[in-house]
Design a protein around this motif. Sequence first.
Motif, PDB file in Angstrom:
ATOM      1  N   PRO C  45     -16.274   6.663   9.607  1.00 32.18           N
ATOM      2  CA  PRO C  45     -15.559   5.553  10.247  1.00 32.18           C
ATOM      3  C   PRO C  45     -14.483   5.016   9.307  1.00 32.18           C
ATOM      4  N   ALA C  46     -13.332   4.645   9.897  1.00 30.07           N
ATOM      5  CA  ALA C  46     -12.191   4.226   9.092  1.00 30.07           C
ATOM      6  C   ALA C  46     -12.299   2.746   8.720  1.00 30.07           C
ATOM      7  N   THR C  47     -13.274   2.417   7.883  1.00 31.93           N
ATOM      8  CA  THR C  47     -13.388   1.027   7.429  1.00 31.93           C
ATOM      9  C   THR C  47     -12.222   0.710   6.508  1.00 31.93           C
ATOM     10  N   PRO C  48     -11.742  -0.528   6.538  1.00 32.20           N
ATOM     11  CA  PRO C  48     -10.599  -0.889   5.676  1.00 32.20           C
ATOM     12  C   PRO C  48     -10.879  -0.575   4.210  1.00 32.20           C
ATOM     13  N   GLU C  53      -9.570   2.654  -0.420  1.00 32.36           N
ATOM     14  CA  GLU C  53     -10.024   3.444  -1.562  1.00 32.36           C
ATOM     15  C   GLU C  53      -9.363   4.825  -1.563  1.00 32.36           C
ATOM     16  N   LEU C  54      -9.338   5.445  -0.367  1.00 25.72           N
ATOM     17  CA  LEU C  54      -8.741   6.783  -0.262  1.00 25.72           C
ATOM     18  C   LEU C  54      -7.250   6.744  -0.591  1.00 25.72           C
ATOM     19  N   ARG C  55      -6.587   5.694  -0.071  1.00 23.09           N
ATOM     20  CA  ARG C  55      -5.157   5.557  -0.355  1.00 23.09           C
ATOM     21  C   ARG C  55      -4.907   5.483  -1.853  1.00 23.09           C
ATOM     22  N   ALA C  56      -5.736   4.655  -2.505  1.00 29.98           N
ATOM     23  CA  ALA C  56      -5.555   4.479  -3.945  1.00 29.98           C
ATOM     24  C   ALA C  56      -5.894   5.775  -4.679  1.00 29.98           C
ATOM     25  N   ARG C  57      -7.000   6.358  -4.318  1.00 31.16           N
ATOM     26  CA  ARG C  57      -7.482   7.550  -5.031  1.00 31.16           C
ATOM     27  C   ARG C  57      -6.503   8.721  -4.898  1.00 31.16           C
ATOM     28  N   HIS C  58      -5.950   8.899  -3.693  1.00 34.70           N
ATOM     29  CA  HIS C  58      -5.056  10.052  -3.463  1.00 34.70           C
ATOM     30  C   HIS C  58      -3.584   9.679  -3.503  1.00 34.70           C
ATOM     31  N   HIS C  59      -3.285   8.442  -3.881  1.00 33.19           N
ATOM     32  CA  HIS C  59      -1.897   7.997  -4.014  1.00 33.19           C
ATOM     33  C   HIS C  59      -1.104   8.294  -2.751  1.00 33.19           C
ATOM     34  N   LEU C  60      -1.709   8.000  -1.587  1.00 40.49           N
ATOM     35  CA  LEU C  60      -1.092   8.416  -0.324  1.00 40.49           C
ATOM     36  C   LEU C  60       0.225   7.703  -0.046  1.00 40.49           C
TER      37      LEU C  60
END
Lengths: 310, 708, 321
Positions: C45-48, C53-60
């Motif tokens: 599920p796409a929890t904020p 976290e994913l954005r930060a981790r993968h520098h999206l």
Amino acid sequence: MADMTDMADTDTADMANPVPAPNPVPAPGTASAREVSRRFRPPVLVALAASGVAVIALLVVAGGWLTPYDPGQQDLMRGAAGPGDGHWLGTDALGRDVLSQLVAGARTAVVGPLCVAAGALLLGVPLGVLAGYRAGGLFDAVINRFADLVYAFPAMLLVVVVVGTIGDGYWFAVAVVTLLVLPAQIRLCRNTTLVQARLPYVEAARTLGLPAARIMFRHILPNIRPTVLATLLLDFGGALISLSGLSYLGLGVPPGTPDWGELLRQGQTLLAVNPYMSLAPGLMIIIATVGVTLLGDWLYDRGTAGTDPR
Amino acid sequence: MTYDAQTRRTRPDREADGTGRTSGIGGADGALLSVRRLHVYARPDRAHGPRTLVRDVGFDLAPGRTLGVVGESGSGKTLTARAVTGVLDDGLRAEGQVLFDGIELLGRPERELRPLRGGRLAMVLQDPFTALNPLLTVRAQLRESLAPGTRRDRVLASAEISRRLREVGLDPDTVAGRYPFQLSGGMRQRVAIAAALARDPELLIADEPTTALDATTQAEVLALLRRLQADRGMALLLITHDLRVAFSVCDRVLVMYAGSVLEDAPAAALARSPRHPYSLGLMLAEPPVSHFVDRLVSLPGQVPAADGVADTCAFADRCEWRREVCTTTRPGLTPLPEERASACVRIPEIDDELRTRLLGRVRKVPPARRRPARPLAAPGEAPRTTSTRDSARHAESTHRTPPGPPSGRTTGLYGHDLVPTTPGTPPVTPDGAPFLTVEGLGKTYGRSGTYGRMSSFAGPTRSSRSVRLKGTTTEPMALRDVSFELREGESLGVVGESGSGKTTLARCLLGLTRPTTGTIRLGGVDVSDYRKLRRKEHREARRLVQMVFQDPYSSLNPRLSIGTTLGEAVTAGPDPAQRPAELLERVGLPASYARKQPGELSGGERQRVAIARALAVRPRLLVCDEPVAALDVSVQAQILQLLREVRAGYGTSLIVITHDLSVVRQLTDRALVLHGGEIVESGETAALLDSPRHPHTQRLIASIPGGN
Amino acid sequence: MSITTFVLRRLASGLLLLLALSLLVFALLDASPGSPLQSLLGTRPATPELVAELRARHHLDEPFALQYLHWLSDAVRLDFGRSISVQAGTPVVDMVYGRAALSAELAAYCLLLVLLLGVPLGLIAGIRHGRTADRSISLLATVGFGAPVYALSVVLLYVFGVALGWFPVYGAGEGFADRVTHLTLPAVALTTVLSAVVVRQTRAATVTVLRQDYLTFARLRGLSPARVLIHYVLRNCAPPVVTSAGMLLIAPLSAGIFIEQVFSLPGMGSLLLTAVAAEDLPVVQGTALLLGALVVLVNLLVDLLGFLLDPRVRLHAAGEH
């Protein structure tokens, strides 16, 4: 006529000796004469391979009229079962006739590889001849780097990763396989062209001022034809292995399409119930690939026996 | 050692074979090697029935003596040597008797031959580039060839290796640690000789040991062989295609042709008076280096297959003294006085004529076989069209039309007085403005790059070939500041050994390679870089100059018929209406050859077609790169004569690239000598060859076999 | 000096190759259907919090090139992120470690069989060139060369596993003996395919070598048959055969995908396949790149071996610098 063949043999022996010597022939090349004749004889095996390939070709063309059942027709009451009730090779988990799927699958199995081979022929051969004729040029360098890249990695691994991740269906897989076959085809054509391009008959044509295109496609191409033919057959076999393999892994044709790889995959779980369901497509794939390999080898030997400087 | 015992007990059987003919005479009791009734057969296969490749060969070789076996390709000379040593290829079988010191070698299993090989009889092969193991150092290959006792003792072996290398004229300190590919051809052949002689055999068989080498190296290696043979009192069986080599080294010579021995004689006697038309033909066919000959004599036709001449004299088809008796049975060797034998049945009748012919180099065509002299085109005359009844044989026969009366005397090749047909001046004296100007031409080769190298490892079956080609052709060749001029109609010889840059020069002239520096002007156009020429200029430049390649086997596209090849060449020329048949006729081939494939033609015929193709564009300059080097001696003169006629008939200039000084003598007005990419000497051909100034030219001339 | 230059040059070109592969592998994230974020979320599920976290981790939020550089610098430290779906949360490297051993064992087993079978058979075929032994061996080699490993495996599985019941049809087994039994059928299938290439190469090399003048000359000097076989035939056959050995070491990886699927072996191939099927991109990326590194290493070793075996290559390379 006997004298003619005799002379031809001596000439081959002559050409085998690259040292410019006034008297380069050890003797009328009897060993090579023997070799030549042995190569020209179509062995039983080649006949077998050719008939195997012919049968598959027949299935591709006329499969629709040969199948006893509609390959998609389900019989859930029957389910997976061994041979019986007019199902020569039994039925799959949904009760579909295995033989009919096998026959219908021939078309799926062959169409993709044919496209790959066609791509190799239409793109790979001209590019390869060009790279070989202009060896040392920029185009040659680019082609070689790309070939290095593809050679260095196990192609199947790349296909699985790319097709599996990007996953855009069967034709995407065909395109990826073609792309991975091309460098090998180009480099092979390049190398054989390079050998020819340094021979005096090509240099004589250049000296006459004949157009490059004419030299490449009228002089060189016929002389590398055996190699090209053999590799096209190998490309075909390799593509069949790859594409059926993708289906076997569940990454190829959409489920429900009659296909040998797909059949093999489903059949493996039912090996104890109906072994024919996986054995039959397995054997068909083996017959097809080994058949074209044998044919390719034979064509190559036959084509090069008389004229190859070796 | 068991063999010694055996030797003493069994004496070789020396009876004649009962058919009335003896196969081989001359040797007597005490022969080291005695061969009788030796036949080599090829096993039957799909394409052929069982074939006989060598027929009834016999000879004796006494200890310390030298026997030469001379023949062209297909004569069976190499097969004879291989049959004697038991290394025939698969599919070949030898029958007869080969006694080595009384031991029968034929049919003896490999296991029993092994102790003899190396130890008592040794063999050196033709090609030094392939005879040594590429992965072992010279030291290792010599060491393994030594006798077991020496080999196993480290110190002894090392000393022995050094001694052996010094013996063949190599410096052990620099050579022993090297791999074969790091050595030149001549050095490799020396190493091979050292290895073959490492256990001091009593008999050495040398199969064309110098054919693959440069002229100067050739002379050195021959001298080495002669010295080694004399020092050790070793018997030497020398296989060669070159009569001059045989005469300079051997006591006795066996002339082979199409699998049979045609003549067997002491070398000096043979040189003085050949007793077989073929021997004579071979001697006359060698273009002399010492003087210009107005009309080159050549044997018509080509060497037949050994199997096709079972019931006839092998040479009958090309012999001008042929009678019916020659073609009804196969004549055996008949003993003659002076310890010699000939396979010509008519020798008592024609003996005198043969001798006269050699002395005078005058050929008389017997009336029955005389045909009208029909030169291709007399000087200054337009090429004539003739009727189509013409055949290759017919055309070739024109080359033995009687030349003009003798007018002067010089010393001949074979060491006796003979009369040249004209004084040593070439027929055409060109004048006019320079047609080709080469100025400051230089060429350096860069590395072929990664892929050139990698491609030699592309496949195991091809790799050896490409590596080998590397070894022989891509030695550092370069041109440095080469300048010369050529006038219209002139013929220029470019002389050099391998690596001298002579082929690079030819390729630059043809635009097959771009020179690094300097200019080439051809008919007023700068053609240094063909790619910079405009389309029209390019086309015209291509019509000005054409090339005849060395290897007639690869210079024709094997997939195109002769007619197609010539037809295509015509389209590139100024006269698209020309027919292939006309071109073929111009080079002395019948029009029917247009339908043939290159594979059906002999080497000489292919070279004629290659010349016809070049003529299709009516070039003003013909560059010939070793035009006869790949051809049999008996065919070479045909091609040289044809080139002369082309020049005389069309006023075409010639540049003749060659290592062969006799070709230069016969074909050119001027010559230049290339050495290490530079012109070291140039001048009028006659002056250059008769009084060379540069040491390199002097060395080249000194290394002609049989010369001073 | 020559050998270090040689190694350095090959190493450099290997690294260049790896760089190209890494770019391709990284680009998969963008090329796969859906946005990179969706791909990384998988079925979670796409929890904020997770998205952030994913954005930060993968520098999206950064441009592609920077994303790639970040990813690459992590990858160099063997950090390929964590699995999304196959073993959610487990670092990719740990998953690969867990699978690598089995694949290596299979490859080693197979290599042993190839060396024991392929090379001698190729030699025999080459020496008996054109005779019955050669024809039979060549036919077998052609069948092995043409037949796909998965079809062959299924046939073997049925015959020896199901019909005859000699070998287990499933899993990897525990302990040495059991492991060997379990790996025998897969190894035999793999060996058949690989031997085919080795037999063809060895045969061709032998035929070529046997035709060479230096072999005749060796016989003419009376060298012993053993010496001729070892120092002339075998040594001269070695360089071309070794050149093909790189393929030998790499092919188990490629064919391993199929073999592990047929025989249900939990190796690297099946990990890759499972990850591909489950669209677990970090696992796919990590596995593919590690396999690529392995391939580069193997190629380097093979080149080095060829370099040591053939003085022509050795001295040619030396002459260049």
